[in-house]
Scaffold this motif. Structure first.
Motif, mmCIF file in Angstrom:
data_model
loop_
_atom_site.group_PDB
_atom_site.id
_atom_site.type_symbol
_atom_site.label_atom_id
_atom_site.label_comp_id
_atom_site.label_asym_id
_atom_site.label_seq_id
_atom_site.Cartn_x
_atom_site.Cartn_y
_atom_site.Cartn_z
ATOM 1 N N UNK A 104 0.838 -1.198 0.000
ATOM 2 C CA UNK A 104 0.000 0.000 0.000
ATOM 3 C C UNK A 104 0.872 1.246 0.000
ATOM 4 N N UNK A 105 0.454 2.237 -0.792
ATOM 5 C CA UNK A 105 1.079 3.554 -0.771
ATOM 6 C C UNK A 105 0.104 4.496 -0.074
ATOM 7 N N UNK A 106 0.349 5.802 -0.174
ATOM 8 C CA UNK A 106 -0.578 6.758 0.423
ATOM 9 C C UNK A 106 -1.978 6.650 -0.153
ATOM 10 N N UNK A 123 -5.381 -0.675 -7.311
ATOM 11 C CA UNK A 123 -6.532 0.150 -6.950
ATOM 12 C C UNK A 123 -6.057 1.485 -6.420
ATOM 13 N N UNK A 124 -6.663 2.559 -6.906
ATOM 14 C CA UNK A 124 -6.324 3.905 -6.442
ATOM 15 C C UNK A 124 -7.546 4.549 -5.787
ATOM 16 N N UNK A 125 -7.290 5.303 -4.709
ATOM 17 C CA UNK A 125 -8.350 6.058 -4.048
ATOM 18 C C UNK A 125 -7.964 7.529 -4.101
ATOM 19 N N UNK A 126 -8.714 8.323 -4.812
ATOM 20 C CA UNK A 126 -8.427 9.741 -4.931
ATOM 21 C C UNK A 126 -8.901 10.501 -3.688
ATOM 22 N N UNK A 127 -8.223 11.607 -3.398
ATOM 23 C CA UNK A 127 -8.569 12.456 -2.244
ATOM 24 C C UNK A 127 -8.622 11.632 -0.957
ATOM 25 N N UNK A 128 -7.560 10.871 -0.716
ATOM 26 C CA UNK A 128 -7.510 9.920 0.385
ATOM 27 C C UNK A 128 -6.375 10.297 1.327
ATOM 28 N N UNK A 160 -12.704 -4.879 -5.877
ATOM 29 C CA UNK A 160 -13.731 -3.991 -5.330
ATOM 30 C C UNK A 160 -13.376 -3.604 -3.897
ATOM 31 N N UNK A 161 -13.377 -2.310 -3.615
ATOM 32 C CA UNK A 161 -13.006 -1.800 -2.305
ATOM 33 C C UNK A 161 -14.249 -1.457 -1.500
#
Length: 275
Positions: A104-106, A123-128, A160-161
């Protein structure tokens, strides 16, 4: 120790990166330095380890200066092999049942190819806010569970997250038992929690005192505590109630010693990370 992993034979291994050492702890509770190598294992940034199904230990070393990471493989006989020096800065790594390594990264979950030494975003999560250190684990069905500062997430085999639980404070390490129970630790409030389908159970009650380092009383019998890694000084009543918290850090934590003079001035020392 900053990171723990369990081998297939139930032996514990712990990584203490400021000392460039991996410790071995037997089932009988005997601890010893198993491998030490400053050139390959030493660093001054939060780093971690993982163990595959063959009992090989993988040490992830992060660099605050370059924001990159290296990955070392330690065989059961103690030999160290460099897999790559060109990974992105990672907060956690773990193997699934197929011995595929993820991290995992930021803001993203990546898969690390051990043959090429490259990572690929899954998987990327924006504004996280970012995933937590040591906050990645796979269950027996290869569902991944991750911690962020206040939340727990899971990712299924299709990528799927899903948000599992929230409302915590400073989550880091995570583990999952055979029944699917999720266990997490909070570095900020020193609590340990178990999460099931129906409830959140507090196994170790949280404390308002976070990473305490030193203490001192003023002339009103109020207790002051330097709270190391969060860079704060807490003022407490003698019965343990938090009265006030002072953001004390001028550069960056950790805080160290503390004293109060006759005029009530608070004096504290501050040192560079890792020392």
């Amino acid at each position: 120790l900053y990171a723990l992993a369990v081998a297939p034979d139930d032996t514990f291994y712990g990584y203490f990166f400021p000392d460039a050492a991996v410790y071995k702890v037997t089932k009988e509770g005997q601890a010893s330095i198993w491998v030490r190598d400053w050139d390959k294992l030493g660093c001054m940034s939060e780093s971690t380890i993982a163990i595959n199904n063959q009992g090989e230990i993988f040490v992830l070393r992060n660099s605050e200066e370059t924001r990159k990471a290296s990955l070392q493989k330690i065989s059961p006989n103690g030999n160290i092999e460099t897999i790559t020096d060109d990974l992105d800065y990672l907060s956690a790594i773990d193997f699934n049942s197929k011995d595929e390594l993820y991290g995992t990264t930021n803001e993203s979950i990546v898969k690390i190819d051990l043959d090429t030494g490259k990572d690929k975003e899954v998987k990327r999560i924006d504004d996280f806010k970012g995933f937590s250190f040591h906050g990645l684990v796979f269950d027996k069905n290869d569902v991944a569970y991750m911690t962020a500062d206040e939340e727990i997430y899971k990712m299924d085999l299709q990528g799927n997250l899903e948000l599992v639980a929230k409302g915590f404070r400073g989550l880091e390490g995570i583990a999952v038992d055979e029944t699917g129970g999720i266990f997490v630790v909070s570095r900020k409030d020193n609590g340990v929690y178990k999460i099931t389908d129906n409830e959140i159970i507090c196994l170790v009650p949280p404390s308002p005192v976070t990473t305490p380092q030193a203490i001192a009383f003023n002339d009103q019998d109020e207790l002051f505590v330097s709270q190391d890694e969060i860079g704060e000084v807490g003022r407490y009543s003698v019965d343990g109630k938090l009265l006030e918290s002072y953001k004390a850090v001028t550069y960056q934590p950790p805080l160290a010693d503390i004293a109060i003079d006759e005029d009530g001035n608070i004096l504290f020392t501050e040192c560079a990370p890792g020392f």
